[in-house]
Scaffold this motif. Structure first.
Motif, PDB file in Angstrom:
ATOM      1  N   GLN A 173       0.822  -1.202   0.000  1.00  0.00           N
ATOM      2  CA  GLN A 173       0.000   0.000   0.000  1.00  0.00           C
ATOM      3  C   GLN A 173       0.862   1.260   0.000  1.00  0.00           C
ATOM      4  O   GLN A 173       0.556   2.238  -0.673  1.00  0.00           O
ATOM      5  CB  GLN A 173      -0.915  -0.006   1.230  1.00  0.00           C
ATOM      6  N   ILE A 174       1.958   1.236   0.760  1.00  0.00           N
ATOM      7  CA  ILE A 174       2.858   2.395   0.809  1.00  0.00           C
ATOM      8  C   ILE A 174       3.466   2.664  -0.564  1.00  0.00           C
ATOM      9  O   ILE A 174       3.548   3.803  -1.017  1.00  0.00           O
ATOM     10  CB  ILE A 174       3.964   2.161   1.860  1.00  0.00           C
ATOM     11  N   HIS A 175       3.883   1.600  -1.239  1.00  0.00           N
ATOM     12  CA  HIS A 175       4.503   1.761  -2.553  1.00  0.00           C
ATOM     13  C   HIS A 175       3.504   2.226  -3.604  1.00  0.00           C
ATOM     14  O   HIS A 175       3.882   2.842  -4.607  1.00  0.00           O
ATOM     15  CB  HIS A 175       5.139   0.445  -2.989  1.00  0.00           C
ATOM     16  N   GLN A 176       2.222   1.945  -3.365  1.00  0.00           N
ATOM     17  CA  GLN A 176       1.195   2.413  -4.290  1.00  0.00           C
ATOM     18  C   GLN A 176       0.897   3.895  -4.089  1.00  0.00           C
ATOM     19  O   GLN A 176       0.306   4.525  -4.939  1.00  0.00           O
ATOM     20  CB  GLN A 176      -0.099   1.611  -4.105  1.00  0.00           C
ATOM     21  N   ARG A 177       1.321   4.424  -2.941  1.00  0.00           N
ATOM     22  CA  ARG A 177       1.070   5.829  -2.638  1.00  0.00           C
ATOM     23  C   ARG A 177       2.395   6.520  -2.333  1.00  0.00           C
ATOM     24  O   ARG A 177       2.640   6.953  -1.215  1.00  0.00           O
ATOM     25  CB  ARG A 177       0.139   5.959  -1.439  1.00  0.00           C
ATOM     26  N   PRO A 178       3.260   6.656  -3.311  1.00  0.00           N
ATOM     27  CA  PRO A 178       4.602   7.196  -3.056  1.00  0.00           C
ATOM     28  C   PRO A 178       4.621   8.638  -2.601  1.00  0.00           C
ATOM     29  O   PRO A 178       5.591   9.090  -2.020  1.00  0.00           O
ATOM     30  CB  PRO A 178       5.302   7.043  -4.416  1.00  0.00           C
ATOM     31  N   VAL A 196     -11.052   3.593  10.183  1.00  0.00           N
ATOM     32  CA  VAL A 196     -10.275   3.086   9.059  1.00  0.00           C
ATOM     33  C   VAL A 196      -8.817   3.444   9.244  1.00  0.00           C
ATOM     34  O   VAL A 196      -8.480   4.555   9.625  1.00  0.00           O
ATOM     35  CB  VAL A 196     -10.794   3.677   7.727  1.00  0.00           C
ATOM     36  N   HIS A 197      -7.952   2.473   9.008  1.00  0.00           N
ATOM     37  CA  HIS A 197      -6.520   2.669   9.204  1.00  0.00           C
ATOM     38  C   HIS A 197      -6.040   3.851   8.370  1.00  0.00           C
ATOM     39  O   HIS A 197      -6.334   3.949   7.180  1.00  0.00           O
ATOM     40  CB  HIS A 197      -5.780   1.401   8.784  1.00  0.00           C
ATOM     41  N   PRO A 198      -5.329   4.813   8.975  1.00  0.00           N
ATOM     42  CA  PRO A 198      -4.969   6.045   8.276  1.00  0.00           C
ATOM     43  C   PRO A 198      -4.003   5.833   7.138  1.00  0.00           C
ATOM     44  O   PRO A 198      -3.910   6.653   6.248  1.00  0.00           O
ATOM     45  CB  PRO A 198      -4.304   6.881   9.384  1.00  0.00           C
ATOM     46  N   GLN A 199      -3.261   4.728   7.156  1.00  0.00           N
ATOM     47  CA  GLN A 199      -2.227   4.548   6.159  1.00  0.00           C
ATOM     48  C   GLN A 199      -2.691   3.741   4.959  1.00  0.00           C
ATOM     49  O   GLN A 199      -2.471   4.105   3.820  1.00  0.00           O
ATOM     50  CB  GLN A 199      -1.023   3.848   6.793  1.00  0.00           C
ATOM     51  N   ASN A 200      -3.346   2.640   5.205  1.00  0.00           N
ATOM     52  CA  ASN A 200      -3.637   1.755   4.079  1.00  0.00           C
ATOM     53  C   ASN A 200      -5.094   1.357   3.962  1.00  0.00           C
ATOM     54  O   ASN A 200      -5.430   0.443   3.232  1.00  0.00           O
ATOM     55  CB  ASN A 200      -2.770   0.495   4.177  1.00  0.00           C
ATOM     56  N   GLY A 201      -5.972   2.058   4.710  1.00  0.00           N
ATOM     57  CA  GLY A 201      -7.389   1.825   4.523  1.00  0.00           C
ATOM     58  C   GLY A 201      -7.913   0.564   5.160  1.00  0.00           C
ATOM     59  O   GLY A 201      -9.009   0.124   4.843  1.00  0.00           O
ATOM     60  N   ILE A 202      -7.173  -0.068   6.055  1.00  0.00           N
ATOM     61  CA  ILE A 202      -7.669  -1.260   6.728  1.00  0.00           C
ATOM     62  C   ILE A 202      -8.737  -0.850   7.724  1.00  0.00           C
ATOM     63  O   ILE A 202      -8.526   0.026   8.540  1.00  0.00           O
ATOM     64  CB  ILE A 202      -6.535  -1.995   7.459  1.00  0.00           C
ATOM     65  N   ASP A 203      -9.870  -1.472   7.665  1.00  0.00           N
ATOM     66  CA  ASP A 203     -10.936  -1.189   8.598  1.00  0.00           C
ATOM     67  C   ASP A 203     -10.633  -1.901   9.904  1.00  0.00           C
ATOM     68  O   ASP A 203     -10.760  -3.104  10.016  1.00  0.00           O
ATOM     69  CB  ASP A 203     -12.275  -1.670   8.018  1.00  0.00           C
ATOM     70  N   LEU A 204     -10.246  -1.132  10.927  1.00  0.00           N
ATOM     71  CA  LEU A 204      -9.820  -1.742  12.176  1.00  0.00           C
ATOM     72  C   LEU A 204     -10.964  -2.421  12.900  1.00  0.00           C
ATOM     73  O   LEU A 204     -10.765  -3.353  13.665  1.00  0.00           O
ATOM     74  CB  LEU A 204      -9.200  -0.678  13.082  1.00  0.00           C
ATOM     75  N   ALA A 205     -12.185  -1.937  12.689  1.00  0.00           N
ATOM     76  CA  ALA A 205     -13.302  -2.526  13.397  1.00  0.00           C
ATOM     77  C   ALA A 205     -13.598  -3.938  12.922  1.00  0.00           C
ATOM     78  O   ALA A 205     -14.170  -4.744  13.633  1.00  0.00           O
ATOM     79  CB  ALA A 205     -14.547  -1.649  13.225  1.00  0.00           C
ATOM     80  N   SER A 206     -13.225  -4.253  11.677  1.00  0.00           N
ATOM     81  CA  SER A 206     -13.510  -5.581  11.155  1.00  0.00           C
ATOM     82  C   SER A 206     -12.252  -6.346  10.797  1.00  0.00           C
ATOM     83  O   SER A 206     -12.332  -7.498  10.393  1.00  0.00           O
ATOM     84  CB  SER A 206     -14.387  -5.464   9.906  1.00  0.00           C
ATOM     85  N   SER A 207     -11.100  -5.713  10.938  1.00  0.00           N
ATOM     86  CA  SER A 207      -9.854  -6.358  10.551  1.00  0.00           C
ATOM     87  C   SER A 207      -9.401  -7.382  11.575  1.00  0.00           C
ATOM     88  O   SER A 207      -9.434  -7.118  12.768  1.00  0.00           O
ATOM     89  CB  SER A 207      -8.753  -5.311  10.386  1.00  0.00           C
ATOM     90  N   PRO A 208      -8.975  -8.561  11.116  1.00  0.00           N
ATOM     91  CA  PRO A 208      -8.431  -9.544  12.047  1.00  0.00           C
ATOM     92  C   PRO A 208      -7.057  -9.157  12.541  1.00  0.00           C
ATOM     93  O   PRO A 208      -6.501  -9.805  13.409  1.00  0.00           O
ATOM     94  CB  PRO A 208      -8.371 -10.822  11.201  1.00  0.00           C
ATOM     95  N   VAL A 209      -6.486  -8.100  12.000  1.00  0.00           N
ATOM     96  CA  VAL A 209      -5.142  -7.687  12.410  1.00  0.00           C
ATOM     97  C   VAL A 209      -5.107  -7.373  13.894  1.00  0.00           C
ATOM     98  O   VAL A 209      -4.167  -7.687  14.591  1.00  0.00           O
ATOM     99  CB  VAL A 209      -4.704  -6.444  11.610  1.00  0.00           C
ATOM    100  N   ASP A 210      -6.154  -6.744  14.409  1.00  0.00           N
ATOM    101  CA  ASP A 210      -6.110  -6.240  15.772  1.00  0.00           C
ATOM    102  C   ASP A 210      -6.997  -7.005  16.738  1.00  0.00           C
ATOM    103  O   ASP A 210      -7.253  -6.539  17.834  1.00  0.00           O
ATOM    104  CB  ASP A 210      -6.525  -4.766  15.781  1.00  0.00           C
ATOM    105  N   VAL A 211      -7.483  -8.189  16.359  1.00  0.00           N
ATOM    106  CA  VAL A 211      -8.369  -8.902  17.269  1.00  0.00           C
ATOM    107  C   VAL A 211      -7.656  -9.445  18.473  1.00  0.00           C
ATOM    108  O   VAL A 211      -8.273 -10.006  19.356  1.00  0.00           O
ATOM    109  CB  VAL A 211      -9.130 -10.039  16.550  1.00  0.00           C
ATOM    110  N   VAL A 212      -6.346  -9.265  18.525  1.00  0.00           N
ATOM    111  CA  VAL A 212      -5.653  -9.573  19.767  1.00  0.00           C
ATOM    112  C   VAL A 212      -6.135  -8.627  20.867  1.00  0.00           C
ATOM    113  O   VAL A 212      -6.085  -8.933  22.029  1.00  0.00           O
ATOM    114  CB  VAL A 212      -4.124  -9.464  19.576  1.00  0.00           C
TER     115      VAL A 212
END
Length: 251
Positions: A173-178, A196-212
């Motif tokens: 995502q970073i490389h797509q937005r230089p 929504v994640h400020p950097q790459n648009g990940i929806d934190l409310a539904s993202s499994p990234v942060d379910v820890v």
């Protein structure tokens, strides 16, 4: 928490974390004048206390990112105050995650995580996921730490793979937005993005990234095809605080 974190609660959490740091971290954490010949017990004990303080900022950042501030949602606080709070929490969380990455590097290089009774597992995972989301190369140290943990805890291997996938997605995502500039604050209220994640648009409310930390489910659109995180069921110059110099222990 559906209405947001009360401002007084957030401010108290920030104040108490800073007070604890001033009173106790120098005593129970890794000291500036560490002993190069520390043994396993001394090294793991100090690193654990150090990491457990710093991971609290990562958790607080995750809570603020998901729930936002109640008064901000109601429009009863200024955006200037909100942005300053978000910036403070984000910067402390970033410092904390980088610090944990450094501690993990020390213990991994000495082979100590093979023997650690799982007390640093969560801190390593939480810090690593934070760094992965923001595309910080220091996440690789946390990945290596989890891989060493996997000798004793099989699930750590899957967590390391998931962390690598999240990091790779963030870098894509970073490389797509230089031309984009990373904000030092993870403000979702001011942008109206509702988590929504400020950097790459990940929806934190539904993202499994942060379910820890949170109980979201599902896979965000820009992570389609990635394996589900194992926790669903069960550029980068280091911004290290000069008060906490790099550490190492003798073998």
């Amino acid at each position: 928490m559906s209405f947001g974190i009360p401002l007084q609660v957030l401010q108290r959490a920030v104040e108490e974390l800073r007070n604890w740091k001033e009173k106790y971290l120098r005593i129970v954490g890794v000291p500036d004048n560490y002993q190069a010949n520390w043994d396993f017990i001394a090294a793991v004990s100090a690193c654990t206390c150090d990491a457990q303080y710093h991971v609290m900022w990562v958790i607080l950042h995750s809570a603020l990112d998901e729930f936002n501030v109640r008064e901000a949602k109601k429009g009863s606080m200024s955006l200037t105050t909100l942005h300053e709070l978000e910036k403070q929490v984000f910067e402390e969380a970033l410092q904390g995650a980088l610090r944990i990455s450094g501690l993990t590097s020390v213990l991994t290089s000495n082979g100590y995580l093979r023997l650690d009774p799982n007390i640093l597992h969560f801190s390593t995972y939480a810090a690593g996921m934070f760094l992965a989301r923001y595309g910080k190369v220091e996440v690789k140290t946390c990945i290596q730490g989890l891989e060493q943990y996997s000798f004793a805890y099989e699930e750590a291997h899957e967590q390391a793979k998931w962390m690598q996938q999240v990091y790779s997605s963030s870098m894509h995502q970073i490389h797509q937005r230089p031309h984009s500039v990373l904000s030092t604050s993870s403000s979702s209220i001011a942008s109206g993005s509702n988590g929504v994640h400020p950097q790459n648009g990940i929806d934190l409310a539904s993202s499994p990234v942060d379910v820890v930390y949170i109980n979201g489910t599902g896979t965000p659109s820009n992570l389609t095809g990635l394996a589900q995180t194992p926790y669903l069921e069960s550029p980068s110059d280091p911004m290290i605080d000069p008060k906490y110099p790099p550490i190492s222990f003798g073998h």
